[in-house]
Motif scaffolding. Structure first.
Motif, mmCIF file in Angstrom:
data_model
loop_
_atom_site.group_PDB
_atom_site.id
_atom_site.type_symbol
_atom_site.label_atom_id
_atom_site.label_comp_id
_atom_site.label_asym_id
_atom_site.label_seq_id
_atom_site.Cartn_x
_atom_site.Cartn_y
_atom_site.Cartn_z
ATOM 1 N N GLY A 197 -4.618 -35.641 5.435
ATOM 2 C CA GLY A 197 -5.229 -36.982 5.389
ATOM 3 C C GLY A 197 -6.683 -36.979 5.836
ATOM 4 O O GLY A 197 -7.251 -38.047 6.094
ATOM 5 N N VAL A 198 -7.296 -35.789 5.921
ATOM 6 C CA VAL A 198 -8.651 -35.711 6.483
ATOM 7 C C VAL A 198 -9.659 -36.510 5.641
ATOM 8 O O VAL A 198 -10.553 -37.154 6.182
ATOM 9 C CB VAL A 198 -9.101 -34.237 6.622
ATOM 10 N N GLY A 199 -9.500 -36.467 4.329
ATOM 11 C CA GLY A 199 -10.440 -37.195 3.470
ATOM 12 C C GLY A 199 -10.182 -38.690 3.469
ATOM 13 O O GLY A 199 -11.100 -39.492 3.257
ATOM 14 N N TYR A 200 -8.952 -39.073 3.733
ATOM 15 C CA TYR A 200 -8.563 -40.484 3.618
ATOM 16 C C TYR A 200 -8.760 -41.270 4.919
ATOM 17 O O TYR A 200 -9.270 -42.402 4.914
ATOM 18 C CB TYR A 200 -7.093 -40.551 3.185
ATOM 19 N N ALA A 201 -8.328 -40.686 6.028
ATOM 20 C CA ALA A 201 -8.262 -41.425 7.300
ATOM 21 C C ALA A 201 -9.580 -42.068 7.742
ATOM 22 O O ALA A 201 -9.553 -43.129 8.364
ATOM 23 C CB ALA A 201 -7.720 -40.507 8.397
ATOM 24 N N PRO A 202 -10.740 -41.476 7.432
ATOM 25 C CA PRO A 202 -11.989 -42.140 7.841
ATOM 26 C C PRO A 202 -12.172 -43.524 7.214
ATOM 27 O O PRO A 202 -12.972 -44.320 7.689
ATOM 28 C CB PRO A 202 -13.083 -41.178 7.345
ATOM 29 N N HIS A 203 -11.434 -43.813 6.178
ATOM 30 C CA HIS A 203 -11.581 -45.097 5.486
ATOM 31 C C HIS A 203 -10.521 -46.086 5.950
ATOM 32 O O HIS A 203 -10.380 -47.168 5.393
ATOM 33 C CB HIS A 203 -11.543 -44.859 3.969
ATOM 34 N N GLY A 204 -9.793 -45.734 6.970
ATOM 35 C CA GLY A 204 -8.763 -46.606 7.534
ATOM 36 C C GLY A 204 -7.510 -45.803 7.808
ATOM 37 O O GLY A 204 -7.035 -45.090 6.926
ATOM 38 N N PHE A 205 -7.010 -45.915 9.029
ATOM 39 C CA PHE A 205 -5.789 -45.171 9.369
ATOM 40 C C PHE A 205 -4.619 -45.716 8.553
ATOM 41 O O PHE A 205 -4.450 -46.926 8.451
ATOM 42 C CB PHE A 205 -5.471 -45.314 10.855
ATOM 43 N N PRO A 206 -3.807 -44.840 7.991
ATOM 44 C CA PRO A 206 -2.624 -45.325 7.272
ATOM 45 C C PRO A 206 -1.491 -45.681 8.240
ATOM 46 O O PRO A 206 -1.505 -45.245 9.391
ATOM 47 C CB PRO A 206 -2.222 -44.120 6.418
ATOM 48 N N ALA A 292 -0.485 -51.709 15.101
ATOM 49 C CA ALA A 292 -0.328 -51.356 13.675
ATOM 50 C C ALA A 292 -0.761 -52.521 12.775
ATOM 51 O O ALA A 292 -1.336 -52.304 11.707
ATOM 52 C CB ALA A 292 1.116 -50.955 13.385
ATOM 53 N N GLN A 293 -0.524 -53.761 13.238
ATOM 54 C CA GLN A 293 -0.955 -54.927 12.436
ATOM 55 C C GLN A 293 -2.470 -55.100 12.529
ATOM 56 O O GLN A 293 -3.129 -55.428 11.545
ATOM 57 C CB GLN A 293 -0.265 -56.216 12.907
ATOM 58 N N ARG A 294 -3.019 -54.869 13.733
ATOM 59 C CA ARG A 294 -4.486 -54.938 13.862
ATOM 60 C C ARG A 294 -5.107 -53.923 12.906
ATOM 61 O O ARG A 294 -6.073 -54.199 12.213
ATOM 62 C CB ARG A 294 -4.918 -54.597 15.302
ATOM 63 N N ASN A 295 -4.477 -52.744 12.899
ATOM 64 C CA ASN A 295 -4.990 -51.683 12.038
ATOM 65 C C ASN A 295 -5.029 -52.130 10.576
ATOM 66 O O ASN A 295 -6.067 -52.026 9.922
ATOM 67 C CB ASN A 295 -4.132 -50.433 12.189
ATOM 68 N N SER A 296 -3.900 -52.677 10.078
ATOM 69 C CA SER A 296 -3.929 -53.006 8.637
ATOM 70 C C SER A 296 -4.930 -54.117 8.349
ATOM 71 O O SER A 296 -5.544 -54.123 7.276
ATOM 72 C CB SER A 296 -2.546 -53.298 8.069
ATOM 73 N N ALA A 297 -5.143 -55.032 9.323
ATOM 74 C CA ALA A 297 -6.130 -56.105 9.087
ATOM 75 C C ALA A 297 -7.551 -55.536 8.987
ATOM 76 O O ALA A 297 -8.312 -55.892 8.079
ATOM 77 C CB ALA A 297 -6.048 -57.144 10.205
#
Ligand SMILES: Cc1ncc(COP(=O)(O)O)c(C=O)c1O
Length: 410
Positions: A197-206, A292-297
């Motif tokens: 997930g190295v390329g993806y995670a900088p754009h938002g934690f899944p 986890a909800q803060r994260n998705s927002a």
């Protein structure tokens, strides 16, 4: 609701650093700027708690607590259990350790599927298992688009498949792979999924529960934090792996996959990323919410902003017939990582002109040698990679476009 960019940028010292003034940063896929919360925690640890942690004297107890908090908060943000989070020195090293820990789970002749879209970090260590009795099956990318196909994957499974390793998104193509679907298919065939997930995670934690991969890795120096690799390992799995730490650490899950003593200060500082995410959430939203909800927002805010910028950049690139975009050229299912190859222009000359325009970019193969081999792209000089994050401004995209125009037209 729009991302308040002034607020966001005020959290990153690099944006008010005089020596960086005027320079626009587009090498974020290589490593991001750190937020001030991370820097403060790192300095604070070095100033006050740089002692062996977890002894019963105050400085040591606090050192241990500061580290423990990072495991707990990272787990909460990713929506997993604390025992499933492992901090190691880097993703490359984490995969290397994993490969050694997992090999004893399998028998000679068992198969692992390894994608050819990966950075070498999630490829080399698995491929080396071919010398230790495993059969390595390559999942090639499409030679033109660089994409991985699920239909192709389906044909690679056998009753001996034990694992599929693939990226959430490639660090040169930026296309987002359907991790949930791939992981579910792997599971149907009795195989584990290991996702880079190295390329993806900088754009938002899944959200790990939602994603349903068995193992997921990313690097915090690309997610606004210190130089570490984070590994989520489903708790059912760790007991089946071989302990990679000292023999007397058997059963201590936090140690079993991190044989090198972890960097205490950096682990403590990793919480700073979550302080920053909390600050962004509180700045934009009033309602109380679990991590986890803060994260998705906030991920939604980040992604919308990034998409608007990416749209402008891709519009420009598509308007040129002297540039090849490597991989898909739309904003659908992709993060803002765009690799380009100028047609009929020397890549290094183009790069030099961009530097004159105060543009910080990457050039080369970025250790994504295998996708380039599949796509027949020479790794020397490779590609010019443009990558940005939610803290990037539209004005910087315009500066980039102006630089690209100058470089391509001269
Ligand atoms: C997609 C991807 N995977 C893995 C890595 C390796 O990460 P690390 O430097 O933490 O080993 C990188 C680094 O650039 C990357 O871009």
């Amino acid at each position: 609701m729009q991302l308040d960019l002034e607020f966001v940028r005020s959290q990153f010292p690099a944006f008010s650093e005089p020596s960086l003034k005027g320079w626009a940063f587009f090498e974020n896929a290589g490593g991001s700027y750190p937020c001030m919360q991370v820097i403060h925690r790192l300095i604070g640890f070095y100033m006050k708690n740089k002692v062996q942690p977890h002894y019963p004297y105050p400085a040591s107890m606090l050192a241990g607590e500061l580290m423990d908090v990072s495991y707990k908060r990272m787990a909460d943000y990713l929506n997993v259990n604390e025992s499933e989070i492992h901090f190691g020195p880097s993703t490359t090293q984490n995969v290397y350790v994993l490969a050694n820990a997992m090999r004893p789970m399998w028998s000679d002749g068992d198969e692992i599927i390894v994608s050819c879209q990966d950075h070498e970090a999630n490829a080399g260590a698995w491929r080396r298992l071919a010398d230790r009795g495993m059969k390595v099956v390559e999942w090639h990318v499409h030679p033109e688009t660089g994409l991985l196909s699920l239909d192709v994957l389906e044909g690679l499974f056998s009753d001996r498949t034990r694992m599929v390793a693939f990226p959430h998104c490639s660090n040169v193509i930026g296309h987002i792979n359907p991790v949930k679907e791939i992981s579910q298919r792997a599971r149907q065939h009795g195989a584990l999924s290991v996702v880079d997930g190295v390329g993806y995670a900088p754009h938002g934690f899944p959200d790990m529960k939602e994603l349903s991969a068995d193992i997921y890795l990313f690097s915090t120096y690309k997610t606004l934090g210190p130089h570490l690799g984070v590994m989520y390992v489903n708790k059912e799995l760790i007991g089946k792996m071989e302990n990679q730490s000292h023999f007397f650490k058997e059963g201590i899950t936090r140690s079993m996959l991190t044989p090198a003593g972890p960097d205490h200060a950096q682990i403590a500082a990793a919480s700073g990323i979550l302080d920053y995410f909390d600050a962004v959430y509180e700045h934009h939203f009033d309602e109380e919410a679990a991590p986890a909800q803060r994260n998705s927002a906030i991920v939604r805010l980040f992604r919308e902003h990034e998409k608007a910028l990416l749209e402008r950049l891709l519009d420009f690139l598509r308007s040129r017939d002297d540039v090849r975009i490597v991989g898909p050229d739309t904003t659908e299912e992709r993060v803002p990582i765009v690799s380009i190859i100028p047609i009929n222009k020397d890549l290094k000359m183009v790069y030099a002109t961009l530097t004159k325009h105060k543009l910080m970019l990457g050039i080369g193969h970025f250790y994504a040698v295998r996708p380039f081999m599949d796509m027949d792209i020479p790794i020397e000089p490779g590609v010019l990679r443009i990558s940005f994050l939610h803290y990037t401004r539209m004005e910087e995209i315009d500066q980039l476009i102006a630089g690209l125009k100058a470089a391509l037209d001269e």
